[in-house]
Scaffold this motif. Structure first.
Motif, PDB file in Angstrom:
ATOM      1  N   GLY A 120       0.904  -1.375   0.162  1.00  0.00           N
ATOM      2  CA  GLY A 120      -0.066  -0.126   0.092  1.00  0.00           C
ATOM      3  C   GLY A 120       0.892   1.239  -0.157  1.00  0.00           C
ATOM      4  O   GLY A 120       2.047   1.204  -0.042  1.00  0.00           O
ATOM      5  N   ALA A 121       0.209   2.364  -0.162  1.00  0.00           N
ATOM      6  CA  ALA A 121       0.776   3.627  -0.121  1.00  0.00           C
ATOM      7  C   ALA A 121       0.289   4.698   0.975  1.00  0.00           C
ATOM      8  O   ALA A 121      -1.042   4.628   0.912  1.00  0.00           O
ATOM      9  N   ILE A 122       1.034   5.327   1.867  1.00  0.00           N
ATOM     10  CA  ILE A 122       0.537   6.292   2.847  1.00  0.00           C
ATOM     11  C   ILE A 122       1.122   7.766   2.322  1.00  0.00           C
ATOM     12  O   ILE A 122       2.183   7.570   1.801  1.00  0.00           O
ATOM     13  N   VAL A 123       0.161   8.707   2.329  1.00  0.00           N
ATOM     14  CA  VAL A 123       0.618   9.826   1.939  1.00  0.00           C
ATOM     15  C   VAL A 123       0.148  10.923   3.000  1.00  0.00           C
ATOM     16  O   VAL A 123      -1.113  10.931   2.972  1.00  0.00           O
ATOM     17  N   ASN A 124       1.199  11.349   3.629  1.00  0.00           N
ATOM     18  CA  ASN A 124       0.773  12.603   4.622  1.00  0.00           C
ATOM     19  C   ASN A 124       0.960  13.920   4.391  1.00  0.00           C
ATOM     20  O   ASN A 124       2.194  14.114   3.771  1.00  0.00           O
ATOM     21  N   VAL A 125       0.252  14.613   4.570  1.00  0.00           N
ATOM     22  CA  VAL A 125       0.547  16.070   4.340  1.00  0.00           C
ATOM     23  C   VAL A 125       1.256  16.864   5.722  1.00  0.00           C
ATOM     24  O   VAL A 125       0.503  16.847   6.653  1.00  0.00           O
ATOM     25  N   ALA A 126       2.404  17.208   5.398  1.00  0.00           N
ATOM     26  CA  ALA A 126       2.921  18.073   6.398  1.00  0.00           C
ATOM     27  C   ALA A 126       3.103  19.331   5.882  1.00  0.00           C
ATOM     28  O   ALA A 126       2.086  19.919   5.605  1.00  0.00           O
ATOM     29  N   SER A 127       4.166  19.856   6.053  1.00  0.00           N
ATOM     30  CA  SER A 127       4.551  21.246   5.470  1.00  0.00           C
ATOM     31  C   SER A 127       5.987  21.496   5.311  1.00  0.00           C
ATOM     32  O   SER A 127       6.892  21.009   5.990  1.00  0.00           O
ATOM     33  N   VAL A 128       6.222  22.556   4.523  1.00  0.00           N
ATOM     34  CA  VAL A 128       7.770  23.192   4.445  1.00  0.00           C
ATOM     35  C   VAL A 128       8.010  23.974   5.846  1.00  0.00           C
ATOM     36  O   VAL A 128       9.134  23.637   6.362  1.00  0.00           O
ATOM     37  N   ALA A 129       6.949  24.266   6.393  1.00  0.00           N
ATOM     38  CA  ALA A 129       7.291  25.086   7.638  1.00  0.00           C
ATOM     39  C   ALA A 129       7.116  23.899   8.837  1.00  0.00           C
ATOM     40  O   ALA A 129       6.263  23.331   9.154  1.00  0.00           O
ATOM     41  N   GLY A 130       8.485  24.123   9.517  1.00  0.00           N
ATOM     42  CA  GLY A 130       8.679  23.158  10.369  1.00  0.00           C
ATOM     43  C   GLY A 130       9.870  22.640  10.528  1.00  0.00           C
ATOM     44  O   GLY A 130      10.934  23.602  11.049  1.00  0.00           O
ATOM     45  N   SER A 131      10.276  21.442  10.052  1.00  0.00           N
ATOM     46  CA  SER A 131      11.846  21.069  10.095  1.00  0.00           C
ATOM     47  C   SER A 131      12.521  21.581   8.639  1.00  0.00           C
ATOM     48  O   SER A 131      13.876  21.514   8.824  1.00  0.00           O
ATOM     49  N   ILE A 132      11.693  21.721   7.820  1.00  0.00           N
ATOM     50  CA  ILE A 132      12.461  22.205   6.647  1.00  0.00           C
ATOM     51  C   ILE A 132      12.782  23.592   6.502  1.00  0.00           C
ATOM     52  O   ILE A 132      13.936  24.125   6.045  1.00  0.00           O
ATOM     53  N   LEU A 133      11.955  24.516   6.873  1.00  0.00           N
ATOM     54  CA  LEU A 133      12.278  25.685   7.028  1.00  0.00           C
ATOM     55  C   LEU A 133      11.474  26.289   8.130  1.00  0.00           C
ATOM     56  O   LEU A 133      10.439  25.812   8.557  1.00  0.00           O
ATOM     57  N   ALA A 134      11.980  27.542   8.748  1.00  0.00           N
ATOM     58  CA  ALA A 134      11.002  28.246   9.766  1.00  0.00           C
ATOM     59  C   ALA A 134      10.291  29.214   9.472  1.00  0.00           C
ATOM     60  O   ALA A 134      10.652  30.258   8.659  1.00  0.00           O
ATOM     61  N   ALA A 135       8.922  29.073   9.354  1.00  0.00           N
ATOM     62  CA  ALA A 135       7.969  30.333   8.936  1.00  0.00           C
ATOM     63  C   ALA A 135       7.828  31.217  10.143  1.00  0.00           C
ATOM     64  O   ALA A 135       7.469  30.634  11.164  1.00  0.00           O
ATOM     65  N   PRO A 136       7.620  32.553   9.996  1.00  0.00           N
ATOM     66  CA  PRO A 136       7.434  33.245  11.074  1.00  0.00           C
ATOM     67  C   PRO A 136       6.223  33.102  11.747  1.00  0.00           C
ATOM     68  O   PRO A 136       5.152  32.960  11.107  1.00  0.00           O
ATOM     69  N   GLY A 137       6.150  33.181  13.167  1.00  0.00           N
ATOM     70  CA  GLY A 137       4.823  32.858  13.723  1.00  0.00           C
ATOM     71  C   GLY A 137       3.936  31.677  13.585  1.00  0.00           C
ATOM     72  O   GLY A 137       2.860  31.559  13.598  1.00  0.00           O
ATOM     73  N   ARG A 138       4.935  30.418  13.475  1.00  0.00           N
ATOM     74  CA  ARG A 138       4.230  29.285  13.158  1.00  0.00           C
ATOM     75  C   ARG A 138       4.869  28.273  14.172  1.00  0.00           C
ATOM     76  O   ARG A 138       5.265  26.997  13.922  1.00  0.00           O
ATOM     77  N   PHE A 139       4.955  28.643  15.557  1.00  0.00           N
ATOM     78  CA  PHE A 139       5.676  27.706  16.695  1.00  0.00           C
ATOM     79  C   PHE A 139       4.957  26.392  16.802  1.00  0.00           C
ATOM     80  O   PHE A 139       5.267  25.374  16.550  1.00  0.00           O
ATOM     81  N   ILE A 140       3.516  26.504  17.028  1.00  0.00           N
ATOM     82  CA  ILE A 140       2.814  25.177  17.394  1.00  0.00           C
ATOM     83  C   ILE A 140       2.901  24.285  15.839  1.00  0.00           C
ATOM     84  O   ILE A 140       3.019  23.168  15.901  1.00  0.00           O
ATOM     85  N   TYR A 141       2.384  25.049  14.877  1.00  0.00           N
ATOM     86  CA  TYR A 141       2.062  24.369  13.696  1.00  0.00           C
ATOM     87  C   TYR A 141       3.469  23.904  13.014  1.00  0.00           C
ATOM     88  O   TYR A 141       3.271  22.618  12.602  1.00  0.00           O
ATOM     89  N   GLY A 142       4.756  24.570  13.240  1.00  0.00           N
ATOM     90  CA  GLY A 142       5.848  23.937  12.799  1.00  0.00           C
ATOM     91  C   GLY A 142       6.195  22.879  13.658  1.00  0.00           C
ATOM     92  O   GLY A 142       6.738  21.803  12.953  1.00  0.00           O
ATOM     93  N   ALA A 143       6.119  22.728  14.836  1.00  0.00           N
ATOM     94  CA  ALA A 143       6.459  21.589  15.534  1.00  0.00           C
ATOM     95  C   ALA A 143       5.519  20.516  15.293  1.00  0.00           C
ATOM     96  O   ALA A 143       6.238  19.230  15.228  1.00  0.00           O
ATOM     97  N   SER A 144       4.447  20.849  14.878  1.00  0.00           N
ATOM     98  CA  SER A 144       3.373  19.649  14.731  1.00  0.00           C
ATOM     99  C   SER A 144       3.785  18.815  13.260  1.00  0.00           C
ATOM    100  O   SER A 144       3.812  17.613  13.070  1.00  0.00           O
ATOM    101  N   LYS A 145       4.083  19.898  12.263  1.00  0.00           N
ATOM    102  CA  LYS A 145       4.506  19.386  11.000  1.00  0.00           C
ATOM    103  C   LYS A 145       5.819  18.758  10.995  1.00  0.00           C
ATOM    104  O   LYS A 145       6.238  17.708  10.150  1.00  0.00           O
ATOM    105  N   ALA A 146       6.860  19.133  11.936  1.00  0.00           N
ATOM    106  CA  ALA A 146       7.956  18.474  11.826  1.00  0.00           C
ATOM    107  C   ALA A 146       7.821  16.940  12.455  1.00  0.00           C
ATOM    108  O   ALA A 146       8.325  16.083  12.019  1.00  0.00           O
TER     109      ALA A 146
END
Ligand code: NAD
Length: 240
Positions: A120-146
């Protein structure tokens, strides 16, 4: 048709990226089960649809087990705005329950059947904001997507010899109803939109359909040699 003969289970399919992925999967011949917190948002999708709150563990796991998906697409997520100083435990818990724990629960429910049926295949939606780059004002969101990237890699590692591929998509800024709300919440929609566009090397933000193309690829057999990868799709944002 690139997904002919595949059964797909999609969360947060009512709008934005999840909606575009559902439409693309239907177009490519998949048998889709499209779910969202709000049933009315699923209207118009030509597939099985029903209301599902992904933070309800038993309902989520029962729905996934019943659908027996070959492809699981985890789209549900919420963006909290703010720095660490403004973060509350309530918002942190909410983000981790929705953005992280729900993906843990849906993967846990989907994996035994996938293994039993040969893959099977699993595709999760993460974000670049998190561990790939830091977006301003995205503390909780970035942690969750990392955390989503970490879970994706972990499950991919453990299931690579059992026929299940696990990847995540890391979009940059994509036009969606919730993006519009975030821009409106700043009090100056035009200025906030211009600031989001300004950080994009391509000079524009993305469209959900562009993310859906990647989700089709990752769910299909075309991606048979790809697992455990955080796939960046961001108009060049993370490239500096
Ligand atoms: P959106 O935020 O506009 O829509 C989110 C959908 O999730 C809605 O249909 C909503 O009803 C549903 N939802 C909310 N809570 C739910 C729950 N408990 N159970 C089930 N469904 C629930 O759509 P979007 O902006 O395309 O975001 C989709 C995903 O993409 C999210 O995980 C988001 O973090 C991620 N993402 C978005 C962007 C962007 O710029 N839009 C960028 C990177 C990642």
């Amino acid at each position: 048709m690139r997904l002919q003969g595949k059964r797909a289970f999609i969360t947060a399919a009512g709008q934005g990226i999840g909606r575009a992925v559902s439409e693309a999967y239907i177009r490519e011949g998949a048998t889709v089960t499209a779910t969202d917190l709000k049933a009315d948002l699923l209207e118009g999708l030509e597939c099985e649809t029903f209301a599902l709150d992904v933070t309800n563990k038993s309902a989520l796991q029962k729905a996934v087990e019943t659908a027996k998906p070959d492809i699981l697409v985890n789209c549900a997520g919420f963006v909290h705005a703010g720095e660490i100083a403004e973060a509350t435990d309530g918002d942190f818990d909410m983000a981790f329950n929705l953005n992280v724990r729900a993906q843990f629960h849906s993967m846990q429910a989907a994996l035994p059947g996938m293994v039993e049926r040969g893959g099977g295949a699993i595709v999760n939606v993460a974000s670049v904001a998190g561990s790939i780059l830091a977006a301003p004002g995205r503390f909780i969101y970035g942690a969750s997507k990392a955390a989503v990237i970490g879970m994706t890699k972990s499950v991919a590692k453990d299931y690579v010899q059992r026929g299940v591929r696990v990847n995540c998509i890391c979009p940059g800024t994509v036009e969606s109803p919730s993006l519009k709300q975030r821009l409106e919440a700043t009090g100056d929609y035009e200025a906030a939109y211009a600031a989001f566009v300004a950080r994009q090397p391509m000079g524009r933000i993305g469209q959900p359909e562009e993310i859906a193309h990647l989700a089709v690829y990752l769910g299909s057999d075309e991606a048979s040699f790809t697992t455990g990868v955080a796939h960046v799709i961001d108009g060049g944002w993370a490239n500096g």
